[in-house]
Design an enzyme around this catalytic site. Structure first.
Site, mmCIF file in Angstrom:
data_model
loop_
_atom_site.group_PDB
_atom_site.id
_atom_site.type_symbol
_atom_site.label_atom_id
_atom_site.label_comp_id
_atom_site.label_asym_id
_atom_site.label_seq_id
_atom_site.Cartn_x
_atom_site.Cartn_y
_atom_site.Cartn_z
ATOM 1 C CG LEU A 367 1.263 -16.018 -3.807
ATOM 2 C CD1 LEU A 367 1.367 -15.956 -5.321
ATOM 3 C CD2 LEU A 367 1.528 -17.431 -3.302
ATOM 4 N N GLY A 370 4.677 -6.421 -1.825
ATOM 5 C CA GLY A 370 5.626 -5.591 -2.544
ATOM 6 C C GLY A 370 5.503 -4.137 -2.156
ATOM 7 N N GLY A 371 6.311 -3.297 -2.798
ATOM 8 C CA GLY A 371 6.294 -1.874 -2.474
ATOM 9 C C GLY A 371 4.984 -1.195 -2.819
ATOM 10 C CG PHE A 372 4.055 0.268 -6.189
ATOM 11 C CD1 PHE A 372 4.355 1.295 -5.316
ATOM 12 C CD2 PHE A 372 4.666 0.238 -7.422
ATOM 13 C CE1 PHE A 372 5.240 2.292 -5.662
ATOM 14 C CE2 PHE A 372 5.553 1.231 -7.781
ATOM 15 C CZ PHE A 372 5.849 2.260 -6.901
ATOM 16 C CB VAL A 375 1.641 -10.890 -4.957
ATOM 17 C CG1 VAL A 375 1.400 -11.881 -6.094
ATOM 18 C CG2 VAL A 375 2.366 -9.653 -5.467
ATOM 19 C CG ASP A 486 12.551 -2.138 -8.196
ATOM 20 O OD1 ASP A 486 13.538 -2.025 -7.435
ATOM 21 O OD2 ASP A 486 11.413 -2.374 -7.790
#
Length: 526
Positions: A367, A370-372, A375, A486
């Site tokens: 999907l 992200g930064g970490f 998904v 954030d």
């Protein structure tokens, strides 16, 4: 003889009056604080409560200990929620321990009379006293104050070039205070200069000081911030002062400190007695800032290396603990210490089950990124759809985000917050399972002209209200006071009815119930 006797009596009488006047002046200096800060946003304590009794014990320890320990002392009294932290600082030019002790005693007495907040600070000309229910030692949080003293100062008669003289004086003093250990983070001095109105050999006096529990770079940073505010409020005045919790700066057109240790400076001029050239001033300040930057850089690099080493050890310890405790768990929550406890609200899923749900993390089910971590969309055996966040492997941020998400979201229930359904840890995998949002994230509509045109004002308004309600719940209505840190369009998800839901709490902070400020120590978020 009678005339001589009368003369002596008159002289003695006059001397007595003069002494009384001097005592009155000295008394007023000690009696009147420069400023007091009693923040109303912090909790208030009740008289004769456990906190009040601990505070009295604490303030009783400060005067003699501060005087005997070269003018600086901090300590704490009590345990748990009634623990009180305190700190006292005498001005660096006060060599008389009795004067230091008396100032701390008076400040402590006045502080309890003026405040019943669980966090407060009072500044006198010769000392300052601070207490708090929070541990604040070795932490630099700059919050400058402009005392009413500044409003009483006259405007300078020779404004042209005065700000250059002031900057030269305070920059030199700040470097001495921050980076010469022998100075105990204190420096005072005077500078001699020729005014633009033709008056030669004018003098300006300055003083800077930091609390000795903060680092040298933090002291330099605090003094820099204070001088910026001092310039804004008072560079056109004959004097000014800025106060903060961890540093103070002051200048005057008269001697206001003990001059025994004062540094004497001459404002630079050309050999022929000509005016100070702008390029000379720029070169001097530039060289000073370069040296300061190099020193700060070396200190920061050393601290970063130590922090990285400690971080790696912490990561290995926490991850080992998590994996050991997860081995036999069916449901789990993570405490702030990194330990796991059972929870009926949170489902623990095996890696095999998550792989089956996401088709082994297939790119077709991806999907977003992200930064970490990435998904993925997943489908559970009962047919329900979920979103699986696969946190970065071998990542300290992954461990921290997982802990943060589990600690926070598992306890929060609101229609405008994304629900965390479960988690999974196995080997290097750190996984979080959320409710599935069929319309993905807000950024895909805001930044896509075609999709953006599909929304009418009513839809946009509903999204705005949803975000606002989610934030209001986090800040004011939830069991925990949460600051997201954030919030951005791709962290706002939309369900099938276009209801906005805030997600991604990996960088969020828990605040005390009445707290509104905190030292985050590092810049985070987008």
């Amino acid at each position: 003889m009678d005339k001589d006797k009368d003369t002596r009596l008159v002289i003695m009488y006059l001397l007595g009056i003069i002494c009384m006047l001097l005592l009155c002046v000295a008394s007023s200096t000690v009696t009147d604080p420069v400023d007091t800060y009693c923040p109303t946003e912090f909790p208030l304590y009740s008289r004769n409560s456990t906190f009040d009794n601990n505070l009295k014990l604490l303030l009783g320890l400060l005067p003699s200990n501060t005087a005997s320990k070269n003018g600086f002392y901090n300590t704490s009294v009590g345990d748990g929620e009634n623990k009180v932290y305190g700190q006292a600082l005498c001005r660096g030019d006060i060599s008389n321990s009795r004067v230091c002790k008396e100032c701390i005693e008076k400040a402590s007495q006045d502080l309890t009379k003026r405040c019943n907040s669980e966090d407060a600070i009072i500044w006198y000309e010769l000392c300052q006293v601070r207490y708090s229910f929070q541990m604040f030692f070795s932490t630099m949080t700059y919050t400058g104050k402009y005392p009413n003293h500044n409003l009483k100062e006259k405007n300078v008669s020779d404004p042209a070039g005065f700000d250059h003289v002031l900057a030269y004086l305070m920059t030199n003093l700040s470097q001495e205070a921050a980076f010469l250990p022998a100075n105990n983070m204190f420096a005072d001095g005077e500078i001699q200069y020729s005014a633009s109105d033709g008056i030669k050999n004018k003098k300006l006096y300055g003083l800077v000081q930091c609390t000795r529990d903060i680092s040298q770079p933090d002291c330099a940073s605090c003094l820099s911030s204070a001088f910026t505010e001092l310039t804004q409020c008072c560079s056109f005045r004959e004097g000014g002062i800025i106060l903060s919790r961890t540093c103070n700066v002051r200048f005057e057109s008269y001697m206001f400190f003990n001059d025994s240790s004062a540094k004497i400076m001459l404002f630079p001029t050309s050999k022929g007695g000509g005016k100070w050239k702008p390029w000379m001033f720029a070169l001097t300040i530039g060289a000073s800032l370069l040296i300061l930057a190099l020193i700060i850089g070396l200190c920061t690099a050393s601290l970063r290396h130590k922090r990285d080493t400690d971080t790696q050890r912490d990561e290995e310890r926490i991850e080992r603990t998590l994996l050991q405790q997860l081995a036999s768990s069916k449901s789990v929550a993570v405490t702030q210490e990194g330990n796991l406890i059972s929870s009926d609200e949170l489902l623990f899923m095996s890696l095999a089950a998550i792989k089956d749900a996401t088709d082994d993390f297939s790119d077709i089910n991806k999907l977003g990124q992200g930064g970490f971590g990435a998904v993925y969309k997943g489908v559970l055996p009962d047919g329900s759809e979920v979103a699986v966040k696969r946190l970065s492997r071998k990542s300290w941020q992954g461990i921290e985000e997982l802990k943060n998400e589990v600690i926070l979201i598992a306890k929060l229930q609101h229609k405008n917050l994304v629900r965390l359904l479960g988690c999974g840890l196995e080997g290097d995998e750190k996984l979080l399972i959320y409710e599935f949002m069929s319309n993905k994230s807000l950024d895909q509509f805001i930044f896509d002209p075609e999709k953006r045109s599909e929304f009418d004002w009513q839809t946009w308004y509903g999204i705005i209200i949803g975000i606002a309600r989610g934030l209001l719940y986090l800040h004011e209505e939830s069991r925990l006071k949460i600051i997201h840190r954030d919030l951005k369009p791709n962290n706002v998800l939309l369900d099938h009815d276009m209801v906005a839901k805030i997600s991604d709490f990996g960088m969020a902070r828990i605040f005390f119930e009445n707290q509104n400020t905190a030292n985050t120590k590092r810049v985070v978020g987008t």
